[in-house]
Scaffold this motif. Structure first.
Motif, mmCIF file in Angstrom:
data_model
loop_
_atom_site.group_PDB
_atom_site.id
_atom_site.type_symbol
_atom_site.label_atom_id
_atom_site.label_comp_id
_atom_site.label_asym_id
_atom_site.label_seq_id
_atom_site.Cartn_x
_atom_site.Cartn_y
_atom_site.Cartn_z
ATOM 1 N N ALA A 43 7.288 13.364 14.628
ATOM 2 C CA ALA A 43 6.947 11.919 14.971
ATOM 3 C C ALA A 43 8.142 11.030 14.752
ATOM 4 C CB ALA A 43 5.810 11.483 13.939
ATOM 5 N N ILE A 44 8.272 9.937 15.594
ATOM 6 C CA ILE A 44 9.533 9.146 15.582
ATOM 7 C C ILE A 44 9.297 7.865 15.483
ATOM 8 C CG2 ILE A 44 12.007 8.771 16.616
ATOM 9 C CD1 ILE A 44 11.893 11.749 17.878
ATOM 10 N N ILE A 45 9.838 7.046 14.774
ATOM 11 C CA ILE A 45 10.012 5.524 15.032
ATOM 12 C C ILE A 45 11.282 5.530 15.649
ATOM 13 C CG2 ILE A 45 10.259 3.388 13.580
ATOM 14 C CD1 ILE A 45 8.804 4.663 11.272
ATOM 15 N N PRO A 46 11.066 4.898 17.012
ATOM 16 C CA PRO A 46 12.161 4.658 17.907
ATOM 17 C C PRO A 46 13.269 3.691 17.371
ATOM 18 C CG PRO A 46 10.154 3.560 18.948
ATOM 19 C CD PRO A 46 9.879 4.336 17.619
ATOM 20 N N SER A 47 14.599 3.906 18.027
ATOM 21 C CA SER A 47 15.403 3.206 17.487
ATOM 22 C C SER A 47 15.369 1.782 17.814
ATOM 23 C CB SER A 47 17.002 3.646 18.118
ATOM 24 O OG SER A 47 16.851 3.816 19.507
ATOM 25 N N ASN A 48 14.717 1.451 19.040
ATOM 26 C CA ASN A 48 14.676 0.001 19.684
ATOM 27 C C ASN A 48 13.304 -0.697 19.036
ATOM 28 O OD1 ASN A 48 12.455 1.500 20.529
ATOM 29 N ND2 ASN A 48 13.072 0.774 22.803
ATOM 30 N N LEU A 49 12.485 0.022 17.841
ATOM 31 C CA LEU A 49 11.521 -0.781 17.502
ATOM 32 C C LEU A 49 11.775 -1.968 16.779
ATOM 33 C CD1 LEU A 49 8.247 -0.492 17.241
ATOM 34 C CD2 LEU A 49 8.879 0.380 14.824
ATOM 35 N N PRO A 50 11.469 -3.159 17.029
ATOM 36 C CA PRO A 50 11.930 -4.441 16.322
ATOM 37 C C PRO A 50 11.610 -4.510 14.924
ATOM 38 C CG PRO A 50 10.755 -5.139 18.462
ATOM 39 C CD PRO A 50 10.597 -3.570 18.147
ATOM 40 N N ARG A 51 12.265 -5.039 14.111
ATOM 41 C CA ARG A 51 11.973 -4.961 12.665
ATOM 42 C C ARG A 51 10.967 -6.519 12.387
ATOM 43 N NH1 ARG A 51 14.133 -1.172 9.319
ATOM 44 N NH2 ARG A 51 15.913 -0.271 9.983
ATOM 45 N N GLY A 52 10.320 -6.793 11.386
ATOM 46 C CA GLY A 52 9.890 -7.925 11.188
ATOM 47 C C GLY A 52 8.211 -7.648 11.508
ATOM 48 N N PRO A 53 7.603 -8.983 11.613
ATOM 49 C CA PRO A 53 6.081 -8.688 11.969
ATOM 50 C C PRO A 53 5.797 -8.056 13.302
ATOM 51 C CG PRO A 53 6.655 -10.794 11.158
ATOM 52 C CD PRO A 53 8.032 -10.188 11.356
ATOM 53 N N CYS A 54 4.765 -6.947 13.139
ATOM 54 C CA CYS A 54 4.242 -6.289 14.343
ATOM 55 C C CYS A 54 3.297 -6.925 15.091
ATOM 56 C CB CYS A 54 3.583 -5.127 13.858
ATOM 57 S SG CYS A 54 3.124 -3.975 15.043
ATOM 58 N N SER A 55 3.610 -7.133 16.360
ATOM 59 C CA SER A 55 2.818 -7.842 17.456
ATOM 60 C C SER A 55 1.443 -6.913 17.768
ATOM 61 C CB SER A 55 3.531 -7.940 18.673
ATOM 62 O OG SER A 55 4.032 -6.757 19.219
ATOM 63 N N LEU A 56 1.328 -5.829 17.312
ATOM 64 C CA LEU A 56 0.158 -4.783 17.711
ATOM 65 C C LEU A 56 -0.919 -5.288 16.720
ATOM 66 C CD1 LEU A 56 2.009 -1.608 18.324
ATOM 67 C CD2 LEU A 56 1.419 -3.303 19.887
ATOM 68 N N VAL A 57 -0.659 -5.870 15.778
ATOM 69 C CA VAL A 57 -1.649 -5.913 14.445
ATOM 70 C C VAL A 57 -1.797 -7.440 13.999
ATOM 71 C CG1 VAL A 57 -1.452 -3.758 13.827
ATOM 72 C CG2 VAL A 57 0.060 -5.442 12.749
ATOM 73 N N LYS A 58 -3.045 -7.716 13.398
ATOM 74 C CA LYS A 58 -3.210 -8.898 12.423
ATOM 75 C C LYS A 58 -3.729 -8.602 11.339
ATOM 76 C CE LYS A 58 -4.009 -11.981 16.713
ATOM 77 N NZ LYS A 58 -4.798 -12.695 17.740
ATOM 78 N N ILE A 59 -3.534 -9.505 10.447
ATOM 79 C CA ILE A 59 -4.104 -9.338 9.023
ATOM 80 C C ILE A 59 -5.247 -10.475 9.021
ATOM 81 C CG2 ILE A 59 -3.513 -9.954 6.506
ATOM 82 C CD1 ILE A 59 -0.558 -9.298 6.956
ATOM 83 N N ILE A 60 -6.215 -9.997 8.720
ATOM 84 C CA ILE A 60 -7.626 -11.111 8.813
ATOM 85 C C ILE A 60 -8.395 -10.947 7.752
ATOM 86 C CG2 ILE A 60 -9.778 -11.437 10.169
ATOM 87 C CD1 ILE A 60 -8.125 -10.305 12.527
ATOM 88 N N PRO A 61 -8.722 -11.882 6.961
ATOM 89 C CA PRO A 61 -9.620 -11.928 5.706
ATOM 90 C C PRO A 61 -10.939 -11.226 6.086
ATOM 91 C CG PRO A 61 -8.448 -13.821 6.036
ATOM 92 C CD PRO A 61 -8.319 -13.044 7.292
ATOM 93 N N ILE A 62 -11.545 -10.449 5.308
ATOM 94 C CA ILE A 62 -12.998 -9.885 5.386
ATOM 95 C C ILE A 62 -13.911 -10.739 4.925
ATOM 96 C CG2 ILE A 62 -14.305 -7.809 4.763
ATOM 97 C CD1 ILE A 62 -11.841 -6.926 6.687
ATOM 98 N N ALA A 63 -14.566 -11.123 5.621
ATOM 99 C CA ALA A 63 -15.816 -12.122 5.607
ATOM 100 C C ALA A 63 -17.191 -11.447 5.622
ATOM 101 C CB ALA A 63 -15.946 -13.266 6.508
ATOM 102 N N GLU A 64 -17.234 -10.207 6.017
ATOM 103 C CA GLU A 64 -18.668 -9.639 6.112
ATOM 104 C C GLU A 64 -19.022 -9.161 4.543
ATOM 105 O OE1 GLU A 64 -20.783 -5.789 8.394
ATOM 106 O OE2 GLU A 64 -18.661 -6.636 8.848
ATOM 107 N N PRO A 65 -20.121 -9.600 4.142
ATOM 108 C CA PRO A 65 -20.674 -9.384 2.820
ATOM 109 C C PRO A 65 -20.429 -7.894 2.671
ATOM 110 C CG PRO A 65 -21.776 -11.106 3.370
ATOM 111 C CD PRO A 65 -20.989 -10.403 4.763
#
Length: 212
Positions: A43-65
């Protein structure tokens, strides 16, 4: 680091990492071992993967009880994620997992093995990236849709931990958590299995607390 380099909903009091941080006690032998790529580390993390925030994901607060992490946060797919693909690296403090240094991380819920042979782990409890918000699938879906994998970071030339979508051969979670016909659907929560060892240890700690 400017605010534009920190993901939305990132805790203001916690350092955001765009690469691993190393504890001062890590030995040269341990560092050298992390720079060795074994043949089975495919498994490889490619050399061209940008550093910093990932555009593929979002941090979302969990509101479902009913969600086990209600009142906290989870990591969700910002777009459809294909089976078997890298989502993002798992960053934190790279530290020795050998006594006495392991004591400071014994109760962390964010500590993962990085290299067992030389006793090195990575802990995202006090600093990390978006991957630290990934929840366990229990109580949310029937099974996980992602997994942690030891991998090779081609950018830094060392071993790293990464988060990958489960391959097509491993069934994903049902529509309840956003799984499509394959991979993880846009808006679906990214879920892994923390493993039986994690939950056994937490039960032991809870039992000890109840006896105190």
């Amino acid at each position: 680091m400017g605010k534009d380099r920190i993901p939305q909903n990132w805790p203001s009091s916690m350092p955001y990492l765009s690469q691993p941080s190393f504890a001062p006690h890590i030995t040269r032998t341990q560092k050298d071992a992390l720079r060795i790529r074994s043949p089975d580390l495919t498994a490889i993390i490619p050399s061209n993967l940008p550093r910093g925030p990932c555009s593929l994901v979002k941090i979302i607060p969990i509101a479902e009880p009913s969600h086990p992490a209600h009142g906290q946060a989870g990591l969700f797919a910002a777009r459809h994620l294909e089976p078997g693909t890298l989502i993002l690296p798992y960053y934190g403090l790279v530290h020795s997992s050998l006594p006495p240094h392991s004591i400071a991380h014994d109760k962390s819920d964010y500590d993962l093995w990085l290299n067992r042979e030389v006793g090195v782990a990575v802990d995202a409890e006090k600093a990390g990236n978006e991957a630290r918000f990934i929840n366990d699938y229990r109580g949310v879906g029937e099974r996980p849709n992602a997994e942690f994998r030891q991998c090779w970071d081609a950018r830094s030339g060392q071993q790293c931990m990464g988060v990958y979508v489960l391959p097509a051969g491993k069934k994903n979670t049902p529509a309840k958590v956003g799984a499509g016909a394959g991979g993880i659907a846009k808006g679906g929560e990214i879920l892994v299995s923390y493993g039986k060892g994690f939950w056994s240890k937490r039960r032991e700690e809870q039992d000890a607390a109840n006896r105190a």
